[in-house]
Design a protein around this motif. Structure first.
Motif, PDB file in Angstrom:
ATOM      1  N   THR A 100       0.852  -1.189   0.000  1.00 36.43           N
ATOM      2  CA  THR A 100       0.000   0.000   0.000  1.00 36.43           C
ATOM      3  C   THR A 100       0.889   1.240   0.000  1.00 36.43           C
ATOM      4  OG1 THR A 100      -0.037   0.122   2.412  1.00 36.43           O
ATOM      5  CG2 THR A 100      -1.779  -1.185   1.368  1.00 36.43           C
ATOM      6  N   ASP A 101       0.305   2.363  -0.397  1.00 38.02           N
ATOM      7  CA  ASP A 101       1.050   3.625  -0.372  1.00 38.02           C
ATOM      8  C   ASP A 101       1.523   3.920   1.053  1.00 38.02           C
ATOM      9  OD1 ASP A 101       0.717   4.009  -3.062  1.00 38.02           O
ATOM     10  OD2 ASP A 101      -0.985   5.373  -2.849  1.00 38.02           O
ATOM     11  N   LEU A 102       0.655   3.645   2.021  1.00 33.31           N
ATOM     12  CA  LEU A 102       1.001   3.927   3.414  1.00 33.31           C
ATOM     13  C   LEU A 102       2.242   3.128   3.838  1.00 33.31           C
ATOM     14  CD1 LEU A 102       0.342   5.108   6.236  1.00 33.31           C
ATOM     15  CD2 LEU A 102      -1.035   3.066   6.639  1.00 33.31           C
ATOM     16  N   ALA A 103       2.238   1.822   3.573  1.00 39.77           N
ATOM     17  CA  ALA A 103       3.374   0.978   3.960  1.00 39.77           C
ATOM     18  C   ALA A 103       4.644   1.426   3.238  1.00 39.77           C
ATOM     19  CB  ALA A 103       3.062  -0.489   3.676  1.00 39.77           C
ATOM     20  N   ARG A 104       4.517   1.765   1.950  1.00 42.10           N
ATOM     21  CA  ARG A 104       5.688   2.228   1.193  1.00 42.10           C
ATOM     22  C   ARG A 104       6.239   3.535   1.773  1.00 42.10           C
ATOM     23  NH1 ARG A 104       3.450  -0.627  -3.224  1.00 42.10           N
ATOM     24  NH2 ARG A 104       1.744   0.842  -3.427  1.00 42.10           N
ATOM     25  N   GLU A 105       5.337   4.451   2.146  1.00 44.47           N
ATOM     26  CA  GLU A 105       5.774   5.729   2.725  1.00 44.47           C
ATOM     27  C   GLU A 105       6.489   5.510   4.058  1.00 44.47           C
ATOM     28  OE1 GLU A 105       5.815   8.689   1.413  1.00 44.47           O
ATOM     29  OE2 GLU A 105       4.779   8.055  -0.413  1.00 44.47           O
ATOM     30  N   MET A 106       5.965   4.609   4.883  1.00 44.35           N
ATOM     31  CA  MET A 106       6.574   4.342   6.193  1.00 44.35           C
ATOM     32  C   MET A 106       7.934   3.664   6.021  1.00 44.35           C
ATOM     33  SD  MET A 106       4.657   5.645   8.452  1.00 44.35           S
ATOM     34  CE  MET A 106       3.889   6.882   7.450  1.00 44.35           C
ATOM     35  N   HIS A 107       8.015   2.768   5.049  1.00 41.12           N
ATOM     36  CA  HIS A 107       9.277   2.092   4.698  1.00 41.12           C
ATOM     37  C   HIS A 107      10.323   3.147   4.316  1.00 41.12           C
ATOM     38  CE1 HIS A 107      11.102  -0.544   1.183  1.00 41.12           C
ATOM     39  NE2 HIS A 107      12.041  -0.117   2.004  1.00 41.12           N
ATOM     40  N   ARG A 108       9.944   4.074   3.418  1.00 38.88           N
ATOM     41  CA  ARG A 108      10.867   5.144   2.987  1.00 38.88           C
ATOM     42  C   ARG A 108      11.223   6.055   4.151  1.00 38.88           C
ATOM     43  NH1 ARG A 108      12.147   2.087  -0.592  1.00 38.88           N
ATOM     44  NH2 ARG A 108      10.787   1.821  -2.375  1.00 38.88           N
ATOM     45  N   MET A 109      10.217   6.355   4.973  1.00 41.59           N
ATOM     46  CA  MET A 109      10.446   7.276   6.101  1.00 41.59           C
ATOM     47  C   MET A 109      11.488   6.702   7.059  1.00 41.59           C
ATOM     48  SD  MET A 109       7.837   8.525   9.057  1.00 41.59           S
ATOM     49  CE  MET A 109       8.099   6.972   9.919  1.00 41.59           C
ATOM     50  N   ILE A 110      11.370   5.418   7.385  1.00 40.25           N
ATOM     51  CA  ILE A 110      12.324   4.776   8.296  1.00 40.25           C
ATOM     52  C   ILE A 110      13.730   4.854   7.699  1.00 40.25           C
ATOM     53  CG2 ILE A 110      13.063   2.549   9.263  1.00 40.25           C
ATOM     54  CD1 ILE A 110      10.021   1.897   9.559  1.00 40.25           C
ATOM     55  N   GLU A 111      13.840   4.544   6.401  1.00 40.67           N
ATOM     56  CA  GLU A 111      15.163   4.576   5.760  1.00 40.67           C
ATOM     57  C   GLU A 111      15.723   5.997   5.712  1.00 40.67           C
ATOM     58  OE1 GLU A 111      14.229   2.489   2.143  1.00 40.67           O
ATOM     59  OE2 GLU A 111      14.772   0.558   3.026  1.00 40.67           O
ATOM     60  N   ARG A 112      14.862   6.983   5.480  1.00 43.27           N
ATOM     61  CA  ARG A 112      15.323   8.380   5.449  1.00 43.27           C
ATOM     62  C   ARG A 112      15.813   8.812   6.818  1.00 43.27           C
ATOM     63  NH1 ARG A 112      10.455  10.333   2.597  1.00 43.27           N
ATOM     64  NH2 ARG A 112      10.853   9.451   0.551  1.00 43.27           N
ATOM     65  N   VAL A 113      15.017   8.523   7.830  1.00 48.77           N
ATOM     66  CA  VAL A 113      15.383   8.937   9.197  1.00 48.77           C
ATOM     67  C   VAL A 113      16.694   8.274   9.622  1.00 48.77           C
ATOM     68  CG1 VAL A 113      14.695   8.808  11.630  1.00 48.77           C
ATOM     69  CG2 VAL A 113      13.012   9.465   9.896  1.00 48.77           C
ATOM     70  N   MET A 114      16.885   7.017   9.208  1.00 48.79           N
ATOM     71  CA  MET A 114      18.080   6.267   9.613  1.00 48.79           C
ATOM     72  C   MET A 114      19.228   6.399   8.614  1.00 48.79           C
ATOM     73  SD  MET A 114      16.319   2.778  11.050  1.00 48.79           S
ATOM     74  CE  MET A 114      17.898   2.072  11.556  1.00 48.79           C
ATOM     75  N   HIS A 115      19.015   7.146   7.545  1.00 48.92           N
ATOM     76  CA  HIS A 115      20.022   7.312   6.483  1.00 48.92           C
ATOM     77  C   HIS A 115      20.462   5.973   5.908  1.00 48.92           C
ATOM     78  CE1 HIS A 115      20.133  11.518   7.615  1.00 48.92           C
ATOM     79  NE2 HIS A 115      20.365  11.149   8.847  1.00 48.92           N
ATOM     80  N   LEU A 116      19.493   5.126   5.658  1.00 42.93           N
ATOM     81  CA  LEU A 116      19.762   3.819   5.055  1.00 42.93           C
ATOM     82  C   LEU A 116      19.416   3.880   3.577  1.00 42.93           C
ATOM     83  CD1 LEU A 116      17.983   1.513   7.667  1.00 42.93           C
ATOM     84  CD2 LEU A 116      20.445   1.881   7.448  1.00 42.93           C
ATOM     85  N   SER A 117      20.176   3.159   2.761  1.00 43.84           N
ATOM     86  CA  SER A 117      19.744   3.050   1.386  1.00 43.84           C
ATOM     87  C   SER A 117      18.954   1.751   1.272  1.00 43.84           C
ATOM     88  CB  SER A 117      20.918   3.071   0.411  1.00 43.84           C
ATOM     89  OG  SER A 117      21.863   2.126   0.800  1.00 43.84           O
ATOM     90  N   CYS A 118      17.903   1.815   0.489  1.00 45.57           N
ATOM     91  CA  CYS A 118      17.022   0.657   0.369  1.00 45.57           C
ATOM     92  C   CYS A 118      17.679  -0.397  -0.516  1.00 45.57           C
ATOM     93  CB  CYS A 118      15.699   1.082  -0.242  1.00 45.57           C
ATOM     94  SG  CYS A 118      14.522  -0.266  -0.318  1.00 45.57           S
ATOM     95  N   PRO A 119      17.844  -1.627  -0.010  1.00 45.12           N
ATOM     96  CA  PRO A 119      18.448  -2.683  -0.835  1.00 45.12           C
ATOM     97  C   PRO A 119      17.655  -2.965  -2.103  1.00 45.12           C
ATOM     98  CG  PRO A 119      17.588  -3.581   1.232  1.00 45.12           C
ATOM     99  CD  PRO A 119      17.487  -2.101   1.320  1.00 45.12           C
ATOM    100  N   GLU A 120      16.382  -2.595  -2.097  1.00 47.86           N
ATOM    101  CA  GLU A 120      15.537  -2.857  -3.267  1.00 47.86           C
ATOM    102  C   GLU A 120      15.773  -1.869  -4.399  1.00 47.86           C
ATOM    103  OE1 GLU A 120      11.508  -3.046  -1.961  1.00 47.86           O
ATOM    104  OE2 GLU A 120      11.794  -5.022  -1.075  1.00 47.86           O
ATOM    105  N   THR A 121      16.311  -0.702  -4.083  1.00 47.44           N
ATOM    106  CA  THR A 121      16.496   0.300  -5.130  1.00 47.44           C
ATOM    107  C   THR A 121      17.930   0.320  -5.631  1.00 47.44           C
ATOM    108  OG1 THR A 121      16.843   2.005  -3.470  1.00 47.44           O
ATOM    109  CG2 THR A 121      14.632   1.797  -4.347  1.00 47.44           C
ATOM    110  N   LYS A 122      18.792  -0.574  -5.100  1.00 41.04           N
ATOM    111  CA  LYS A 122      20.175  -0.666  -5.589  1.00 41.04           C
ATOM    112  C   LYS A 122      20.201  -1.364  -6.948  1.00 41.04           C
ATOM    113  CE  LYS A 122      22.709  -0.520  -1.255  1.00 41.04           C
ATOM    114  NZ  LYS A 122      23.167  -1.363  -0.166  1.00 41.04           N
ATOM    115  N   SER A 123      21.316  -1.283  -7.619  1.00 41.18           N
ATOM    116  CA  SER A 123      21.604  -1.830  -8.963  1.00 41.18           C
ATOM    117  C   SER A 123      21.321  -0.816 -10.052  1.00 41.18           C
ATOM    118  CB  SER A 123      20.846  -3.107  -9.305  1.00 41.18           C
ATOM    119  OG  SER A 123      19.537  -2.827  -9.731  1.00 41.18           O
TER     120      SER A 123
END
Ligand SMILES: [Zn+2]
Length: 123
Positions: A100-123
Motif C-alpha cells: 500500500t502507499d502507506l506501507a511504502r511511505e513508512m518504509h521510505r520514512m524509516i530509511e530516510r530517518v536512519m540514512h539507510l539506502s534501500c536494498p531494493e532500489t540498488k543496482s
C-alpha cells in the motif's frame, strides 16, 4: 469546516486563516494510530525487515532474537495498522509489508530517518 477563526496575534505577511485547510484533531486519529504502531524500535525493525522480505514468525523471532509470542504480538499490531499482510501456505503463515502507499511511505520514512539506502532500489 469551522468558520474563520479570529487569531489573537496579527503578523504581517501571514495567512489570514491558517486553520482554513487544517482538519479537526479527531481526523488525525488514523495518523496517530500509524505512528503509535511504529512507536517501538523493535516494531520498526520488524517492519523494515518485512519491507524487504517475506518471513514466518519463527525466522523473524530468530532475526530479532525475540520469543515467537513477542514477535507475534508486534506482528498483530503492525497488521491492525494495515502495515503488514499475511499469506498462509499449509501450516505456515508468512508476513510481509503491505503493498500500500502507506506501507511504502513508512518504509521510505524509516530509511530516510536512519540514512539507510534501500536494498531494493540498488543496482
Ligand atoms: Zn527499503
Amino acid at each position: 469546516m469551522p468558520e474563520a477563526l479570529e487569531l489573537p496575534h496579527h503578523h504581517t505577511g501571514q495567512s489570514n486563516d491558517p486553520a482554513k485547510n487544517l482538519p479537526a484533531t479527531a481526523r488525525f486519529e488514523p495518523v496517530a494510530q500509524v505512528f503509535k504502531q511504529l512507536s517501538d524500535a523493535g516494531r520498526c525493525r520488524i517492519f523494515l525487515l518485512l519491507s524487504h522480505s517475506e518471513e514466518c514468525v519463527i525466522n523473524i523471532a530468530a532475526i530479532m532474537d525475540m520469543s515467537s509470542p513477542a514477535v507475534a504480538h508486534h506482528l498483530r499490531l503492525l497488521k491492525v495498522a494495515g502495515l503488514v499482510t499475511t499469506r498462509r501456505e499449509g501450516k505456515e503463515v508468512f508476513y510481509k509489508a503491505a503493498q500500500t502507499d502507506l506501507a511504502r511511505e513508512m518504509h521510505r520514512m524509516i530509511e530516510r530517518v536512519m540514512h539507510l539506502s534501500c536494498p531494493e532500489t540498488k543496482s
